[in-house]
Design a protein around this motif. Structure first.
Motif, mmCIF file in Angstrom:
data_model
loop_
_atom_site.group_PDB
_atom_site.id
_atom_site.type_symbol
_atom_site.label_atom_id
_atom_site.label_comp_id
_atom_site.label_asym_id
_atom_site.label_seq_id
_atom_site.Cartn_x
_atom_site.Cartn_y
_atom_site.Cartn_z
ATOM 1 N N GLU A 1 32.615 28.925 34.993
ATOM 2 C CA GLU A 1 31.444 29.748 35.313
ATOM 3 C C GLU A 1 31.228 29.834 36.821
ATOM 4 O OE1 GLU A 1 26.698 30.000 34.293
ATOM 5 O OE2 GLU A 1 28.038 28.888 32.970
ATOM 6 N N GLU B 1 34.025 24.358 31.289
ATOM 7 C CA GLU B 1 33.232 25.583 31.224
ATOM 8 C C GLU B 1 32.364 25.757 32.469
ATOM 9 O OE1 GLU B 1 31.056 25.571 27.587
ATOM 10 O OE2 GLU B 1 32.847 25.769 26.351
ATOM 11 N N LYS C 1 32.168 33.580 37.273
ATOM 12 C CA LYS C 1 30.988 34.345 36.845
ATOM 13 C C LYS C 1 29.866 34.389 37.879
ATOM 14 C CE LYS C 1 31.731 33.662 31.930
ATOM 15 N NZ LYS C 1 31.145 33.201 30.673
#
Length: 65
Positions: free
Chosen positions: A14, A10, A18
Protein backbone atom coordinates in the motif's frame (compact mmCIF):
# COMPACT_ATOMS: atom_id res chain seq x y z
CA UNK A 1 2.68 -15.63 12.50
CA UNK A 2 1.36 -15.77 8.97
CA UNK A 3 -1.15 -12.99 9.73
CA UNK A 4 1.63 -10.69 10.89
CA UNK A 5 3.75 -11.36 7.79
CA UNK A 6 0.71 -10.78 5.59
CA UNK A 7 -0.05 -7.50 7.38
CA UNK A 8 3.46 -6.17 6.77
CA UNK A 9 3.44 -7.32 3.15
CA UNK A 10 0.11 -5.57 2.50
CA UNK A 11 1.25 -2.44 4.35
CA UNK A 12 4.40 -2.26 2.23
CA UNK A 13 2.41 -2.77 -0.95
CA UNK A 14 0.00 0.00 0.00
CA UNK A 15 2.80 2.45 0.87
CA UNK A 16 4.70 1.75 -2.35
CA UNK A 17 1.89 1.46 -4.89
CA UNK A 18 -1.27 3.10 -3.53
CA UNK A 19 -0.17 6.15 -1.54
CA UNK A 20 0.19 9.35 -3.51
CA UNK A 21 3.20 11.14 -2.07
CA UNK A 22 3.42 14.94 -2.40
CA UNK A 23 5.90 16.51 -4.75
CA UNK A 24 8.78 18.54 -3.35
CA UNK A 25 6.94 21.79 -4.24
CA UNK A 26 3.74 20.64 -2.51
CA UNK A 27 5.72 19.59 0.55
CA UNK A 28 7.46 22.96 0.78
CA UNK A 29 4.17 24.80 0.32
CA UNK A 30 2.45 22.78 3.03
CA UNK A 31 5.41 23.29 5.36
CA UNK A 32 5.24 27.06 4.90
CA UNK A 33 1.51 27.07 5.62
CA UNK A 34 2.04 25.10 8.83
CA UNK A 35 4.95 27.35 9.85
CA UNK A 36 2.94 30.54 9.29
CA UNK A 37 -0.09 29.14 11.13
CA UNK A 38 2.13 28.07 14.03
CA UNK A 39 3.68 31.52 14.28
CA UNK A 40 0.25 33.15 14.12
CA UNK A 41 -1.20 30.95 16.89
CA UNK A 42 1.95 31.45 19.00
CA UNK A 43 1.64 35.23 18.66
CA UNK A 44 -2.06 35.06 19.49
CA UNK A 45 -1.47 33.00 22.66
CA UNK A 46 1.42 35.28 23.68
CA UNK A 47 -0.78 38.35 23.17
CA UNK A 48 -3.61 36.90 25.25
CA UNK A 49 -1.14 35.95 27.98
CA UNK A 50 0.40 39.44 28.02
CA UNK A 51 -3.03 41.10 28.07
CA UNK A 52 -4.31 38.94 30.92
CA UNK A 53 -1.08 39.54 32.84
CA UNK A 54 -1.49 43.30 32.37
CA UNK A 55 -5.16 43.28 33.43
CA UNK A 56 -4.58 41.04 36.46
CA UNK A 57 -1.52 43.01 37.60
CA UNK A 58 -3.55 46.23 37.62
CA UNK A 59 -6.53 44.48 39.21
CA UNK A 60 -4.38 43.18 42.07
CA UNK A 61 -2.72 46.57 42.42
CA UNK A 62 -6.13 48.19 43.04
CA UNK A 63 -6.92 45.88 45.95
CA UNK A 64 -3.38 45.89 47.35
CA UNK A 65 -3.70 49.49 48.59
Amino acid sequence: MNKIRNYFRESYHELVYKVSWPTWQELQSSTMIVLIATLFVTALVWGMDAASNFVLAHYYEIFKK
